[in-house]
Design an enzyme around this catalytic site. Sequence first.
Site, short mmCIF file in Angstrom:
data_model
loop_
_atom_site.label_atom_id
_atom_site.label_comp_id
_atom_site.label_asym_id
_atom_site.label_seq_id
_atom_site.Cartn_x
_atom_site.Cartn_y
_atom_site.Cartn_z
N ASP A 369 9.09 -18.83 -31.61
CA ASP A 369 9.11 -20.24 -31.21
C ASP A 369 7.80 -20.76 -30.65
O ASP A 369 7.53 -21.96 -30.73
CB ASP A 369 10.24 -20.47 -30.20
CG ASP A 369 11.62 -20.35 -30.86
OD1 ASP A 369 11.76 -20.80 -32.01
OD2 ASP A 369 12.54 -19.83 -30.22
N VAL A 454 14.08 -25.85 -28.66
CA VAL A 454 13.62 -25.51 -30.00
C VAL A 454 14.80 -25.73 -30.93
O VAL A 454 15.59 -24.82 -31.16
CB VAL A 454 13.08 -24.07 -30.04
CG1 VAL A 454 12.34 -23.84 -31.35
CG2 VAL A 454 12.17 -23.80 -28.87
N TYR A 457 18.55 -24.48 -29.58
CA TYR A 457 18.50 -23.69 -28.35
C TYR A 457 17.64 -24.36 -27.27
O TYR A 457 16.63 -24.97 -27.58
CB TYR A 457 17.89 -22.31 -28.64
CG TYR A 457 18.88 -21.20 -28.46
CD1 TYR A 457 19.56 -20.68 -29.56
CD2 TYR A 457 19.18 -20.69 -27.21
CE1 TYR A 457 20.49 -19.67 -29.40
CE2 TYR A 457 20.11 -19.68 -27.05
CZ TYR A 457 20.76 -19.18 -28.14
OH TYR A 457 21.69 -18.19 -27.98
N TYR A 459 15.50 -23.25 -23.88
CA TYR A 459 14.96 -22.18 -23.04
C TYR A 459 14.45 -22.78 -21.75
O TYR A 459 13.58 -23.65 -21.77
CB TYR A 459 13.78 -21.49 -23.73
CG TYR A 459 14.15 -20.72 -24.96
CD1 TYR A 459 14.47 -19.37 -24.89
CD2 TYR A 459 14.17 -21.33 -26.21
CE1 TYR A 459 14.80 -18.64 -26.03
CE2 TYR A 459 14.50 -20.61 -27.36
CZ TYR A 459 14.82 -19.27 -27.25
OH TYR A 459 15.14 -18.55 -28.38
#
EC number: 1.4.3.-
Lengths: 725, 725
Positions: A369, A454, A457, A459
């Site tokens: 990513d 991303v 998802y 993070y």
Amino acid sequence: MAARKYLLSSFLSLTTAFALFFTWLHLSSPPPNVAELLDCAAYSPWCSSKSHPTNLGRDQNPTRRHDHSSDTPHHPLDPLTVTEINKARSILSSHPLFKSSPFSIHSLVLEEPNKSIVLKWKIGDPLPPRKAVVIARVNENSHVLTVDLTTANVVIRETGPHSGYPTMTVEEMNGATWVPLKSESFNQTILNRGIALSDLACLPISTGWFGAAEENRRLIKVQCYSMKDTANFYMRPIEGLTVLVDLDTQEVIEISDKGKNIPIPKAANTDYRYSAQPPNKVMKILNPISIEQPKGPSFSVEDNYLVKWGNWEFHLKPDPRAGSVIYGAKIRDPETGDLRDVIYKGYTSELFVPYMDPTDAWYFKTYMDAGEYGFGLQAMSLDPLNDCPRNAYYMDGVFAAADGKPYVRRNMICLFESYAGDIGWRHAESPITGMDITEVRPKVTLVARMAASVANYDYIVDWEFQTDGLIRIKVGLSGILMVKGTSYENTNQFPGEDLHGTLLSENVIGVIHDHYITFYLDMDIDGSDNSFVKVNLQRQRTSKGESPRKSYLKAVKKVAKTEKEAQIKLSLYDPSEFHVVNPSVKTRVGNPVGYKVVPAATAGNLLDLDDPPQRRGAFTNNQIWVTPYNRSEEWAGGQFVYQSHGEDTLQSWSDRDREIENKDIVVWYTLGFHHIPCQEDFPIMPTVSASFDLKPVNFFESNPILSFPPNTFEDLPVCKPAASA
Amino acid sequence: MAARKYLLSSFLSLTTAFALFFTWLHLSSPPPNVAELLDCAAYSPWCSSKSHPTNLGRDQNPTRRHDHSSDTPHHPLDPLTVTEINKARSILSSHPLFKSSPFSIHSLVLEEPNKSIVLKWKIGDPLPPRKAVVIARVNENSHVLTVDLTTANVVIRETGPHSGYPTMTVEEMNGATWVPLKSESFNQTILNRGIALSDLACLPISTGWFGAAEENRRLIKVQCYSMKDTANFYMRPIEGLTVLVDLDTQEVIEISDKGKNIPIPKAANTDYRYSAQPPNKVMKILNPISIEQPKGPSFSVEDNYLVKWGNWEFHLKPDPRAGSVIYGAKIRDPETGDLRDVIYKGYTSELFVPYMDPTDAWYFKTYMDAGEYGFGLQAMSLDPLNDCPRNAYYMDGVFAAADGKPYVRRNMICLFESYAGDIGWRHAESPITGMDITEVRPKVTLVARMAASVANYDYIVDWEFQTDGLIRIKVGLSGILMVKGTSYENTNQFPGEDLHGTLLSENVIGVIHDHYITFYLDMDIDGSDNSFVKVNLQRQRTSKGESPRKSYLKAVKKVAKTEKEAQIKLSLYDPSEFHVVNPSVKTRVGNPVGYKVVPAATAGNLLDLDDPPQRRGAFTNNQIWVTPYNRSEEWAGGQFVYQSHGEDTLQSWSDRDREIENKDIVVWYTLGFHHIPCQEDFPIMPTVSASFDLKPVNFFESNPILSFPPNTFEDLPVCKPAASA
């Protein structure tokens, strides 16, 4: 969604759109004026500042809108300012390379001065010459250029042979999602599946690398979803349909459809927006709760990026690839009053997210990513009071768009003091000793947070500083699963069959996957020359008659002489502490001063070393590595990680087995998660977190927070809402 | 300290003190009246309520003093009340066993009704007959008795042969510390070391078991420190001096002195009390910070022990051996509104703390803090605003003293809502999808905390409940190291020599040790009959032509049929999830409902299996065990763990390999720490924590906190101190 539908119908009616897209990227227009620059919507569609935070009245918004037009750098590692990015773009625009062809800027960031220069620099000194390092695609070639912002000199760097490509621009990720619509066959397939083209939402999925068929061409795979009836389109995959797109030409190369008989999941009750919850289902069962500071926060941010809090001083900056970067972190010694070096620079170097499904539409999902998507580029504006508590300070990212123009990502990082009710240290005496002592200190920390989305998802990356010198680096996973469509509606329909995941709802499989997040940690413990010491706990058997005990544990120290001695696979049954020490600086009683890397919950990578994704993700083969400082070794998967073959990774650098004893060293730590989805992850995942610590070990002469005061009722009067006061 | 000196001189002048001590234990006096009972100082020296909290004005004290005289039980598992303890004591006092001889009560707690009776019981039903289970020493024999509080019937239980002894009483621990002074030779040794007898502080150290020489006699080892010039006497060991004492007769058996030439460390700057810090050293560098709730807390405590918060209901009680006990924990299903069973009962079953030094004065230090010392008995009153934040609710422990009289340990457990600024779930859409979404929910939890001070060490035990169904069980270690005196003052004086620890200061070694904390978790997932399923992630290689991928991870489920299949050693490279499922209850799509045990940072025990301490601590041989529910298997090291030989441990029970599939099962989890001390741990240790989770896995149909609201500025007005409002 309305905006999307509008755009989509506009697109379908405008056949010239694609040509315009490239025209727009072409640097033919004059540089925008300052007003345009700071109203980012005027020059870049990827700025989110105009719409966030959404739940604030103007007067309640705690985040002042910083005017970046007059920003100037104050430290050699401070990021490029709006002015500097414009200057770089202006210099580039007159360079022959950019005059004749369409191009796109994939990265335009500070070229850091040599570390020796930075270390010598002191506040008040003039800054070393400011330079930009630019990664650009011109005529389907990648170039790395150094732009001297003072002399306007441009140097094209020799990058040598490399298999990969630069981080995608947000513009081309977006462009790729529209490409399938250029194919009549694709459009027909969508209609055959019963989906209106206006309900389509497509994602740009990096292809990884799996051999010769995928070389010498910049590729992306596009997969699509139905947005009908839910904002959570991720739960409505058009399963098995994959469109291979050329990223440079934005053309369809190939369409694979292996999911014709798989229904689109209905995805009832999957909209996670508060506004979409039926009022009778809303669970307002907790009273409001807040972290409050009657005298305000204890930290300050000076010169845009310099944070001072408690005994800590460090710099913090947004970065388009790494997300957040810590630099120049120092802690004040309680005995001498001196600031002492701890970290020169630390950041998320790369991520690796392999999915565990070998079938056609899934095998290639092996995301990196940071290097493929830009971990910072994907960090959206944070939501005050929810992403970060009261009294948070918000820092904007200033990045370059594909056309080289600067834009502002508002509120990309927040900084706040955290108090969870936890205990910094305590001791109570038992009445046995006759002493009436209960001494307790609350634990207060400072958190620097960003959240990268991303695609599906999210993070959450926290750097948490403690007054006792500990730094906790924590990654939280939330957001939405990448799910797979299936014809199954109940587990009794597939006894024994391996779905590569869990049936989460009717027609929805949560596919098993891993997450690895690799951190770059250039530790400078009281200076740059440090050693890495493994303090191994070994079982020692006693000799006959030595002791009533038959065994005990003994700490055996071993200094790693070369890189291979510091390739660490953690083991519960062969435990070690991992110290970074300065062998030249000792405590009063003679211990070398140090910090230790303290692993906690993590996951090891179990893929075959020869599996193409694992060759590229080889930086996850060990949990800890130590390399000698080398300014070209920044990104654990390689600088050009997109479609790379894995020839330029931390593994290949480390295998050179260079000397690392009493040298300027960099520690790399990989945090891992195995994720077998469960129904609670549907339709949005409660946050799962894991962390590791950097912790002083004989760095201080003694507990550095011995002299901190306890909380008292005088200092903490009960708060009443100001409104009712 | 003044009190101690006074006591000591009184003791030395009163030769009759020892006789009086046993007289006092003898039940010759009439039961005290209620006034005496509730002013605990009047009947027991071990009550700390009279002096804590120390930093509160009376009007600011948030902890109401609960009048326990009229307490009545409301649930079959509620602990014995003051009235019930008195009743048990009164019944016992007329029993022939207690009439003729001195005795001491080592435990007097509720004898729990059969689980089947408890499960059938509903609020409003009469309680099952209340009984006490008593462990007493009479004439140097241990007895277990059941006292029926209604019928006054006493049954002496047949305990069978067992090697160990009951948990020490606080009274005899204290008594033991005075025994060495009865020896002239000991007193002379102390004087020879240059220590005034009035500066002596001694600790009662359980001896463990190392063979025949230590059998058939209840033993304790006493080691002493100098209190001169510091409240932190632990840093001034009289190294190498060990006095072996008979716990029953309180006589000196043997004195070993192998430290004549080791100086008493000076221990400068080791007093950790705030009042002892030089004013110019106090580091007031952080502004006050607090968790504030404008509308007050969201939880309630009903009927003394029933906690209701958010979607949770559970009972919480103090216990003299376990510390805090959770029972009847249920969570409300957001779809059905029903309360669903999660935990029948959970608590700290045993601790094991082996030190890693085989020499004479150290080898035996292999503490089992619950079974030897009483983890709850050592839990002192918590300090409001420091041990627990604003709005905490404090729960008292009601225990029996050695004479059988009840006493109150005020504020032994606290309960509070925690908000650290963390995120429950979030998702932001990238502008690529054209959706303007940022949805974030704050994470708020409910913590039940106690802190046991087992001499030098402080263990903070948190049960943290999350609204998403997760329960985090966290142990924090703080307090003071058990250190060893040495003649060394600098590491350059002992190159290569193994000190069994770290030189922390001049003449002070922090000895390496481990901590293991073993939890009893009687999980009842939607009812009692559950199965334990290992969901193993295995590397699967693809067959030729199957996929461009060479490998992926596959989840392979295996139900444990018998106990040995559930003896789990964690491995990073052979990872599994550990599910407790109800095979009879399935979700809509057919997954069995479950909770999983989620390990995090931990340490494995590496001692030889045949080492005597490890035979006793065999319950730490695995990290996870599963046993069929058996009401006699409560304490992982055995009921009589003091000096036990390890014949009655979780290992021996589990090795019977009973069936556990679809049965009422108990899960045992051991949390481990290796501790190599460092200078920052001196003179008091910053808290180090580790935890594990119990987490719903396909227990709910979907994310149970989807419908929780976000924070808004309207709900969270900025707080001003009430005083200034």
